[in-house]
Write an enzyme that holds these catalytic residues in place. Sequence first.
Site, PDB file in Angstrom:
ATOM      1  CG  HIS A 173     -41.992 -20.941  17.188  1.00 14.05           C
ATOM      2  ND1 HIS A 173     -42.104 -22.417  17.299  1.00 14.05           N
ATOM      3  CD2 HIS A 173     -43.229 -20.538  17.160  1.00 14.05           C
ATOM      4  CE1 HIS A 173     -43.127 -22.860  17.249  1.00 14.05           C
ATOM      5  NE2 HIS A 173     -43.998 -21.869  17.064  1.00 14.05           N
ATOM      6  CG  ASP A 385     -31.321 -22.058  18.018  1.00 18.12           C
ATOM      7  OD1 ASP A 385     -32.518 -21.533  17.924  1.00 18.12           O
ATOM      8  OD2 ASP A 385     -30.654 -22.864  17.773  1.00 18.12           O
TER       9      ASP A 385
HETATM   10  C1  GDG Z   1     -36.994 -22.196  15.057  1.00 15.58           C
HETATM   11  C2  GDG Z   1     -36.031 -21.837  16.314  1.00 15.58           C
HETATM   12  C3  GDG Z   1     -36.670 -23.192  17.713  1.00 15.58           C
HETATM   13  C4  GDG Z   1     -33.043 -30.526  10.292  1.00 15.58           C
HETATM   14  N1  GDG Z   1     -32.733 -30.976   9.423  1.00 15.58           N
HETATM   15  C5  GDG Z   1     -32.975 -32.229   9.211  1.00 15.58           C
HETATM   16  C6  GDG Z   1     -34.091 -32.412  10.079  1.00 15.58           C
HETATM   17  N2  GDG Z   1     -33.963 -31.252  10.790  1.00 15.58           N
HETATM   18  C7  GDG Z   1     -34.873 -30.992  12.015  1.00 15.58           C
HETATM   19  C8  GDG Z   1     -34.411 -31.172  13.122  1.00 15.58           C
HETATM   20  C9  GDG Z   1     -35.055 -30.242  14.063  1.00 15.58           C
HETATM   21  C10 GDG Z   1     -35.582 -29.091  13.285  1.00 15.58           C
HETATM   22  O1  GDG Z   1     -35.268 -29.560  11.892  1.00 15.58           O
HETATM   23  C11 GDG Z   1     -34.468 -27.792  13.455  1.00 15.58           C
HETATM   24  O2  GDG Z   1     -34.909 -27.460  14.661  1.00 15.58           O
HETATM   25  P1  GDG Z   1     -34.207 -26.297  15.473  1.00 15.58           P
HETATM   26  O3  GDG Z   1     -35.066 -25.976  16.785  1.00 15.58           O
HETATM   27  O4  GDG Z   1     -32.858 -26.562  15.702  1.00 15.58           O
HETATM   28  O5  GDG Z   1     -34.202 -24.897  14.547  1.00 15.58           O
HETATM   29  P2  GDG Z   1     -34.844 -24.107  13.528  1.00 15.58           P
HETATM   30  O6  GDG Z   1     -35.472 -24.438  12.414  1.00 15.58           O
HETATM   31  O7  GDG Z   1     -34.285 -22.716  13.587  1.00 15.58           O
HETATM   32  O8  GDG Z   1     -36.374 -23.484  14.437  1.00 15.58           O
HETATM   33  C12 GDG Z   1     -35.607 -22.818  17.210  1.00 15.58           C
HETATM   34  C13 GDG Z   1     -37.776 -24.039  16.842  1.00 15.58           C
HETATM   35  O9  GDG Z   1     -38.226 -22.799  15.752  1.00 15.58           O
HETATM   36  C14 GDG Z   1     -39.156 -24.664  17.328  1.00 15.58           C
HETATM   37  O10 GDG Z   1     -39.821 -23.533  18.110  1.00 15.58           O
HETATM   38  O11 GDG Z   1     -36.524 -24.590  18.500  1.00 15.58           O
HETATM   39  O12 GDG Z   1     -34.868 -22.155  18.162  1.00 15.58           O
HETATM   40  O13 GDG Z   1     -35.200 -21.089  15.456  1.00 15.58           O
HETATM   41  O14 GDG Z   1     -36.181 -31.262  14.680  1.00 15.58           O
HETATM   42  O15 GDG Z   1     -34.388 -32.579  13.387  1.00 15.58           O
HETATM   43  N3  GDG Z   1     -34.806 -33.502  10.368  1.00 15.58           N
HETATM   44  C15 GDG Z   1     -34.589 -34.685   9.366  1.00 15.58           C
HETATM   45  N4  GDG Z   1     -33.642 -34.401   8.370  1.00 15.58           N
HETATM   46  C16 GDG Z   1     -32.970 -33.466   8.325  1.00 15.58           C
HETATM   47  O16 GDG Z   1     -31.991 -33.463   7.261  1.00 15.58           O
HETATM   48  N5  GDG Z   1     -35.139 -35.716   9.486  1.00 15.58           N
END
Ligand code: GDG
Length: 504
Positions: A173, A385
């Site tokens: 990821h 990222d």
């Molecule tokens: C890893 C990789 C890759 C966050 N706060 C809230 C909330 N979220 C949800 C967001 C989004 C997810 O969490 C965060 O996803 P990201 O992709 O930005 O980041 P990572 O956690 O670092 O994930 C990344 C991912 O894996 C998937 O492969 O994209 O690059 O680092 O969906 O919406 N959702 C809600 N409330 C919150 O306060 N409902």
Amino acid sequence: MTIPGKSKMIVVSNRLPIVLRKDGGQLRMQKGSGGLVTALSPILKNRGGLWIGWTGMTEKLPIQEIKKILDPFSRESGFRLLPVFLSEQDRDLFYYGLSNEVIWPLFHDLQTRCRFDPSYWETYLEVNRKYSRTLVRHAEKEDFVWVHDYHLIPLATELSRMGFQGKCSFFLHIPFPSPDIFVKFPWRTQLLQALLHYHFIGFQTLRDRKNFTDCVRIFFPETRIEGRSPIIRIRTQSGENLAGNLPISVDASEFIRISRTEEVARKTEEIRKSFGNKNLIFSVDRLDYTKGIPEKLKGFRFALMKYPHLRGTITLVQLLIPSRENVPAYMALKEEIDRLVGEINGEFTTGSWVPIVYRYQSMDRPELVAHYRAADIGLITPLKDGMNLVAKEYVLSQADNRGVLVLSEFAGSAAQLGESCLLVNPYSASEVAEAIVRALAMPPREKKRRLENMKRTLKRHDVFWWVRNFIRASSGLDLEDFPESGLSPLLTPRRGAPFKSFPR
Ligand code: GDG
């Protein structure tokens, strides 16, 4: 080998799709709501699916207590959860240690943040053996085993050492670094060999996959690469693998649907009103140094300094999601963000305007989508990222086609959205500032055209597309090849009852 109609799906990830915690002496479960859970739940449901992972606790608990919590979840969700138990030492050396103090920063090109403690590697392998022991008790040779992320790279090697003869697939990821960064990893050859133990290795982007094959070529010069994107064949002296670049995504139609609900429309209006209908920038980041939060704040400060007409007319709403809070590097980051927000607000606030509204908390999904919809700019500037799902969610939530996505060129999602968003180098405060000014001046028709292009891409390549294509590329199977059945028998004891005791 996977066989249509016979194979069951087994997902292995560091954490289960639930979190267990003690609350006033009572064990409680919280369901995960992340993208992976959403994507995989329908596939595991009623197909004898299993999900193996850590509960998030290090406390020893009686099995009956855990079963009481997990069994109803299994019945409701239609797939089983098999917990792996980690001790405090496992957590410290495997999870906080090798995974998050070495691989995480190094693979995000932040090598100076790495702590190459020699004691980490052995525990990393030992904990991977724990996951393998749970898996071999429940897996058949023909099952489709799908391992997720950097915590579990050695799992396939450990499984074959334990005699498992099935094939395993892996998805990374996070980014895969270029060779000049990767070579700094003290156990680099072992890690590459471990990845090459997987039948299929999936990456988020072409760049990650290319970095990986470049590293393989350096360490195993006899390697031959055949085929073209998105799926290639890697031939080394020890065997053959497939590798592919398959960008993960979100449930696009669900975000579109929620963003159009009455509830979200009402909340959107409330949010805009509460900021006096000023221009809004919205950012959501997990507290993590890879997300470039101080750099973004500096870019915003630069915009306010260089373009005085912005003062009093624009507010940055920064939502920061608590994460890894007891790790010193994350505590220091939190302090730096607090300080920067204080400085910027101290410098520019007037009687009727505060430049940054900063919330250190989670939001429920409708509230989050309403913020996306209300924002004129989605400002997402990670230093690096794997993908960044927030960027995709922001685009999909634009029910009024109001917003402009300003995105770091170092996010994996830039490969898909780069033509229609405004790309910036997150290290350049002046580029971030100029993108803010450009976004605010963008004509509505151009905004709409850009958003529609991005929405089209995201609807076509949503998370279900990702799952189907991953399964097809790695096993040749379609979703329909996994037979509908009830739950697999509960904790079937094979080769010794796995849950009689709690290994530490
Ligand atoms: C890893 C990789 C890759 C966050 N706060 C809230 C909330 N979220 C949800 C967001 C989004 C997810 O969490 C965060 O996803 P990201 O992709 O930005 O980041 P990572 O956690 O670092 O994930 C990344 C991912 O894996 C998937 O492969 O994209 O690059 O680092 O969906 O919406 N959702 C809600 N409330 C919150 O306060 N409902």
